[in-house]
Design a protein around this motif. Sequence first.
Motif, PDB file in Angstrom:
ATOM      1  N   LEU A  49       0.866  -1.181   0.000  1.00 50.61           N
ATOM      2  CA  LEU A  49       0.000   0.000   0.000  1.00 50.61           C
ATOM      3  C   LEU A  49       0.898   1.225   0.000  1.00 50.61           C
ATOM      4  N   LEU A  50       0.960   1.926  -1.138  1.00 55.64           N
ATOM      5  CA  LEU A  50       1.874   3.051  -1.301  1.00 55.64           C
ATOM      6  C   LEU A  50       1.119   4.359  -1.087  1.00 55.64           C
ATOM      7  N   LEU A  51       1.520   5.101  -0.056  1.00 51.64           N
ATOM      8  CA  LEU A  51       0.809   6.327   0.306  1.00 51.64           C
ATOM      9  C   LEU A  51       1.782   7.421   0.742  1.00 51.64           C
ATOM     10  N   PRO A  52       1.473   8.683   0.442  1.00 47.38           N
ATOM     11  CA  PRO A  52       2.309   9.809   0.865  1.00 47.38           C
ATOM     12  C   PRO A  52       1.962  10.257   2.287  1.00 47.38           C
ATOM     13  N   LEU A  53       2.238   9.433   3.272  1.00 47.34           N
ATOM     14  CA  LEU A  53       1.793   9.683   4.634  1.00 47.34           C
ATOM     15  C   LEU A  53       2.456  10.898   5.270  1.00 47.34           C
ATOM     16  N   ARG A  54       3.618  11.277   4.789  1.00 43.85           N
ATOM     17  CA  ARG A  54       4.325  12.433   5.360  1.00 43.85           C
ATOM     18  C   ARG A  54       4.110  13.708   4.551  1.00 43.85           C
ATOM     19  N   ALA A  60      -2.999  13.798   5.493  1.00 39.07           N
ATOM     20  CA  ALA A  60      -4.250  13.450   6.186  1.00 39.07           C
ATOM     21  C   ALA A  60      -5.112  12.539   5.327  1.00 39.07           C
ATOM     22  N   ALA A  61      -5.177  12.836   4.031  1.00 40.18           N
ATOM     23  CA  ALA A  61      -5.945  11.989   3.122  1.00 40.18           C
ATOM     24  C   ALA A  61      -5.343  10.595   3.048  1.00 40.18           C
ATOM     25  N   ALA A  62      -4.012  10.524   2.961  1.00 38.89           N
ATOM     26  CA  ALA A  62      -3.336   9.229   2.899  1.00 38.89           C
ATOM     27  C   ALA A  62      -3.578   8.418   4.167  1.00 38.89           C
ATOM     28  N   GLY A 110      -2.187   1.901  -4.928  1.00 35.44           N
ATOM     29  CA  GLY A 110      -1.705   3.266  -4.997  1.00 35.44           C
ATOM     30  C   GLY A 110      -1.331   3.566  -6.441  1.00 35.44           C
ATOM     31  N   PRO A 111      -0.970   4.814  -6.724  1.00 34.27           N
ATOM     32  CA  PRO A 111      -0.825   5.953  -5.822  1.00 34.27           C
ATOM     33  C   PRO A 111      -2.152   6.651  -5.567  1.00 34.27           C
ATOM     34  N   LEU A 112      -2.069   7.724  -4.754  1.00 31.09           N
ATOM     35  CA  LEU A 112      -3.239   8.510  -4.398  1.00 31.09           C
ATOM     36  C   LEU A 112      -3.395   9.741  -5.285  1.00 31.09           C
ATOM     37  N   SER A 113      -2.334  10.177  -5.928  1.00 29.99           N
ATOM     38  CA  SER A 113      -2.402  11.406  -6.727  1.00 29.99           C
ATOM     39  C   SER A 113      -2.407  11.106  -8.218  1.00 29.99           C
ATOM     40  N   ARG A 114      -3.026  11.995  -8.966  1.00 33.05           N
ATOM     41  CA  ARG A 114      -3.050  11.837 -10.420  1.00 33.05           C
ATOM     42  C   ARG A 114      -1.664  12.004 -11.020  1.00 33.05           C
ATOM     43  N   THR A 115      -0.865  12.885 -10.472  1.00 31.74           N
ATOM     44  CA  THR A 115       0.474  13.068 -11.021  1.00 31.74           C
ATOM     45  C   THR A 115       1.312  11.808 -10.831  1.00 31.74           C
ATOM     46  N   LYS A 128       2.693  -5.728 -12.424  1.00 36.95           N
ATOM     47  CA  LYS A 128       1.978  -6.394 -11.332  1.00 36.95           C
ATOM     48  C   LYS A 128       0.587  -5.769 -11.206  1.00 36.95           C
ATOM     49  N   PRO A 129      -0.405  -6.559 -10.743  1.00 43.91           N
ATOM     50  CA  PRO A 129      -1.733  -5.969 -10.537  1.00 43.91           C
ATOM     51  C   PRO A 129      -1.639  -4.721  -9.656  1.00 43.91           C
ATOM     52  N   THR A 130      -2.149  -3.608 -10.173  1.00 42.51           N
ATOM     53  CA  THR A 130      -2.040  -2.323  -9.491  1.00 42.51           C
ATOM     54  C   THR A 130      -3.417  -1.698  -9.373  1.00 42.51           C
ATOM     55  N   ILE A 131      -3.823  -1.408  -8.140  1.00 45.17           N
ATOM     56  CA  ILE A 131      -5.124  -0.807  -7.868  1.00 45.17           C
ATOM     57  C   ILE A 131      -4.875   0.651  -7.510  1.00 45.17           C
ATOM     58  N   ALA A 132      -5.129   1.543  -8.452  1.00 47.82           N
ATOM     59  CA  ALA A 132      -4.851   2.964  -8.249  1.00 47.82           C
ATOM     60  C   ALA A 132      -5.974   3.609  -7.459  1.00 47.82           C
ATOM     61  N   LEU A 133      -5.620   4.510  -6.555  1.00 51.92           N
ATOM     62  CA  LEU A 133      -6.573   5.161  -5.663  1.00 51.92           C
ATOM     63  C   LEU A 133      -7.050   6.502  -6.198  1.00 51.92           C
TER      64      LEU A 133
END
Length: 383
Positions: A49-54, A60-62, A110-115, A128-133
């Motif tokens: 699960l790839l997220l920009p937590l910092r 906050a969204a991540a 992931g990822p969470l952003s369009r960029t 690999k199977p990738t589920i984009a958020l």
Amino acid sequence: MLYKWAKLALAAGILLNGLCPPALANTTTGDAANADADGNTIPLASIALLLPLRSSPLGAAADAVRSGFLNAYERDKSGLAVTVIEAADTPSDMLAAYNAASKKYDILVGPLSRTGLTAIIQNGKVEKPTIALTQPDFSGGKDAVLPTQLLPIGLSIEAEARQVANWVGTDYAPGKVLVLSTSTAWQKRVASAFAQQIQGSGLHAEVVTLSLENGVFNVDALTQLQQRVEGEMPRLLFAALNADQTKQIRIAIGDQTPIFGISQLNPLTLGDSNPDHQIPELNGVRLVDIPWQVQPDNPAVMIYPRHEVAADQRRNADMERLYALGIDAFRIAHEVAARNTVFQIDGVTGKLNVNFGAGTPGFERVEPTAAYQNGIVMPLDIP
């Protein structure tokens, strides 16, 4: 979109710069393997699960997505291991984190952003199977063909606008629809999506762009709109607006003309009984929103814990939606891990129809219809 969160990163689609570099394997949880009825070891499916937590804008969204994902995992973790990876959300850092994770894990979320998603698609190595958020950005003439191993499931206000267009096109044709918007980018996209989808239904859409200053509509503009509604008698108004803006419209023109909109008309959260938060001026206004926001009796909604917030904080509707997205992201990942290629999920973000792993990916989310009653949003019985 997504209210205050939208101002930071609508659909997690803003360009980020100067964030910390990616770091792998922040948190791993899960059993090493399962066994079948004969005691034979079944290899574990690993999920990253790839997220920009910092990230300052997206942290906050991540975190909301992460919390939803892990709470869903706690309910059904058999045979799976989840690793949460802090991935800075500049395109280059996200791509580096994604490529590193692709070598180690079976499924990536992931990822969470369009960029970030754009960088991954343009790199051309989705193996690999990738589920984009989020949803991909195919503006500017980009080829709208997704890699076969990529499934975007992000919450989409444009998709909501199209669903509302289908809804009203059935019940209100023929006639005219006034589509209300401001010059804000997300509202222009929503207005355009609705206007395009309504074509051929028997309803004719005319977009009206209203001037807004410090959150308040110009009085003359509201007067002109009132006169236009009275003179042209449109079948309905579609508000590509937020709740406060739509409240101003409703006060100015009255309640004789039906108003429809998307989830951004609902800043409330499920179970919020504070009278100060209610919006009786919007009674009768209809919209679509996810089950997590409007269906307390939905079986899927009932089994998951609510998003935790500090005791002195009010729940945020957009963070709740992202938390719900995390729940459904895990449920989809679970199906993918089980090698199901065509499946349906009665999810907390809507009824999900998924085709993934055999040919061109397909994803559809159908959200429940709702309306304001006594100042709060309640589900409707109609489809």
